[in-house]
Design a protein around this motif. Structure first.
Motif, mmCIF file in Angstrom:
data_model
loop_
_atom_site.group_PDB
_atom_site.id
_atom_site.type_symbol
_atom_site.label_atom_id
_atom_site.label_comp_id
_atom_site.label_asym_id
_atom_site.label_seq_id
_atom_site.Cartn_x
_atom_site.Cartn_y
_atom_site.Cartn_z
ATOM 1 N N TYR A 29 0.843 -1.192 0.000
ATOM 2 C CA TYR A 29 0.000 0.000 0.000
ATOM 3 C C TYR A 29 0.885 1.251 0.000
ATOM 4 O O TYR A 29 1.733 1.406 0.880
ATOM 5 C CB TYR A 29 -0.922 0.007 1.225
ATOM 6 C CG TYR A 29 -1.491 1.374 1.508
ATOM 7 C CD1 TYR A 29 -2.309 2.006 0.559
ATOM 8 C CD2 TYR A 29 -1.187 2.071 2.676
ATOM 9 C CE1 TYR A 29 -2.800 3.277 0.776
ATOM 10 C CE2 TYR A 29 -1.687 3.339 2.901
ATOM 11 C CZ TYR A 29 -2.487 3.937 1.951
ATOM 12 O OH TYR A 29 -2.961 5.208 2.152
ATOM 13 N N VAL A 30 0.700 2.102 -0.992
ATOM 14 C CA VAL A 30 1.480 3.340 -1.072
ATOM 15 C C VAL A 30 0.572 4.547 -0.842
ATOM 16 O O VAL A 30 -0.371 4.791 -1.597
ATOM 17 C CB VAL A 30 2.174 3.471 -2.451
ATOM 18 C CG1 VAL A 30 2.962 4.783 -2.520
ATOM 19 C CG2 VAL A 30 3.089 2.286 -2.729
ATOM 20 N N GLY A 70 7.377 -1.881 5.883
ATOM 21 C CA GLY A 70 7.640 -2.982 6.816
ATOM 22 C C GLY A 70 6.324 -3.470 7.370
ATOM 23 O O GLY A 70 5.269 -3.171 6.822
ATOM 24 N N PRO A 71 6.400 -4.211 8.482
ATOM 25 C CA PRO A 71 5.180 -4.776 9.073
ATOM 26 C C PRO A 71 4.168 -3.694 9.461
ATOM 27 O O PRO A 71 2.967 -3.939 9.473
ATOM 28 C CB PRO A 71 5.689 -5.525 10.313
ATOM 29 C CG PRO A 71 7.171 -5.431 10.309
ATOM 30 C CD PRO A 71 7.628 -4.581 9.176
ATOM 31 N N ARG A 75 6.353 3.872 6.209
ATOM 32 C CA ARG A 75 6.926 4.898 7.085
ATOM 33 C C ARG A 75 7.502 5.965 6.160
ATOM 34 O O ARG A 75 8.118 5.650 5.143
ATOM 35 C CB ARG A 75 8.054 4.352 7.974
ATOM 36 C CG ARG A 75 7.693 3.166 8.828
ATOM 37 C CD ARG A 75 6.530 3.373 9.756
ATOM 38 N NE ARG A 75 6.757 4.371 10.812
ATOM 39 C CZ ARG A 75 5.818 4.732 11.702
ATOM 40 N NH1 ARG A 75 4.604 4.206 11.639
ATOM 41 N NH2 ARG A 75 6.093 5.618 12.622
ATOM 42 N N THR A 76 7.280 7.211 6.538
ATOM 43 C CA THR A 76 7.721 8.315 5.704
ATOM 44 C C THR A 76 8.885 9.023 6.383
ATOM 45 O O THR A 76 8.781 9.417 7.547
ATOM 46 C CB THR A 76 6.558 9.299 5.489
ATOM 47 O OG1 THR A 76 5.432 8.550 5.026
ATOM 48 C CG2 THR A 76 6.923 10.364 4.465
ATOM 49 N N LEU A 77 10.004 9.138 5.655
ATOM 50 C CA LEU A 77 11.202 9.736 6.237
ATOM 51 C C LEU A 77 11.542 11.052 5.545
ATOM 52 O O LEU A 77 11.480 11.160 4.319
ATOM 53 C CB LEU A 77 12.394 8.783 6.113
ATOM 54 C CG LEU A 77 12.212 7.341 6.581
ATOM 55 C CD1 LEU A 77 13.517 6.568 6.451
ATOM 56 C CD2 LEU A 77 11.727 7.281 8.023
ATOM 57 N N LEU A 78 11.886 12.033 6.356
ATOM 58 C CA LEU A 78 12.350 13.329 5.854
ATOM 59 C C LEU A 78 13.790 13.468 6.311
ATOM 60 O O LEU A 78 14.059 13.542 7.514
ATOM 61 C CB LEU A 78 11.471 14.461 6.413
ATOM 62 C CG LEU A 78 11.910 15.900 6.134
ATOM 63 C CD1 LEU A 78 12.018 16.186 4.642
ATOM 64 C CD2 LEU A 78 10.939 16.880 6.784
ATOM 65 N N ALA A 79 14.719 13.459 5.363
ATOM 66 C CA ALA A 79 16.148 13.473 5.661
ATOM 67 C C ALA A 79 16.483 12.429 6.732
ATOM 68 O O ALA A 79 17.194 12.711 7.695
ATOM 69 C CB ALA A 79 16.597 14.865 6.101
#
Ligand code: DC
Length: 225
Positions: A29-30, A70-71, A75-79
């Motif tokens: 899922y995106v 992941g499970p 997860r959204t990462l900024l830098a």
């Protein structure tokens, strides 16, 4: 790869439906709204003038976004910093909807990232322009809608469940305002999209309908015979 595009207005239930469809099919899922939100968060934190598209555009190259799966889902990462929760505030929500989403350079900036994800995995991608712009070749496109009242009713319930009770009338006003902000530019329907009005349908009915359609389209490509 098989891609399912789920577009539609704010509050139509895209993300919960897309998540459940992905789970049913074993797809990834995106959540593409998270990308617009992350740009908004960056601009707020770095003190950019969100009302000035040129100022936002100038800072886009500094926005380092990455997504991890992941499970726990996306997860959204900024830098490198996990901002999955930080992008859910009302302030970020409004900034993404009101400003970032309407800047063509911001949309273009996110294009390759989104397409790349669909090249690496079977995806259910939800957003506003997935079936029209991002994945025009998606094997299944769904445009999910519900009346503004129905969407406001669901949102009010959600807020209540999250311990943040809100007045239905106020929520409805916000839904209508978001619709106005997003109208035309964002809520285009791909000509080959299945329009699914979820007013009066149960969540499970909606998920099952989409999963069934996907399975039917996957079979011939499965090359069994
Ligand atoms: O789905 P969401 O509420 O997390 O999205 C936040 C904002 O980003 C939404 O107001 C519209 C915009 N958006 C967009 O323009 N295109 C997408 N594919 C996803 C979201």
């Amino acid at each position: 790869m098989f891609a399912i595009a789920i577009d539609g207005p704010a509050g139509a239930g895209k993300s919960s439906v897309a998540k459940a469809v992905a789970r049913a099919l074993g797809f990834t899922y995106v959540d593409t709204g998270a990308l617009y939100r992350t740009i908004a968060l960056y601009m707020i934190e770095s003190g950019a003038d969100l009302e000035d598209p040129a100022a936002v555009t100038a800072r886009l190259p500094q926005v380092e976004i990455s997504l991890e799966y992941g499970p726990q889902g996306q997860r959204t990462l900024l830098a490198g910093r996990d901002v999955s929760e930080a992008i859910r505030t009302q302030e970020v929500s409004m900034a993404a909807s009101r400003w970032v989403a309407h800047i063509p350079q911001a949309r273009a900036f996110l294009l390759d990232l989104q397409r790349g994800l669909a090249q690496r995995a079977h995806v259910v991608m939800d957003g506003r322009d997935i079936g029209t712009v991002i994945l025009p070749e998606a094997q299944l496109k769904v445009f999910l809608t519900a009346t503004a009242e129905e969407r406001a009713r669901r949102r009010t319930l959600q807020l209540e469940e999250a311990g943040q009770p809100a007045e239905f009338e106020q929520v409805l006003k916000e839904v209508v305002q978001r619709d106005r902000q997003d109208a035309e530019q964002l809520d285009a329907v791909a000509p080959d999209a299945l329009r699914l009005d979820t007013t009066g349908l149960s969540f499970d009915q909606v998920v099952e309908k989409i999963a069934e359609l996907a399975r039917a389209r996957m079979e011939p490509a499965g090359g069994k015979g």
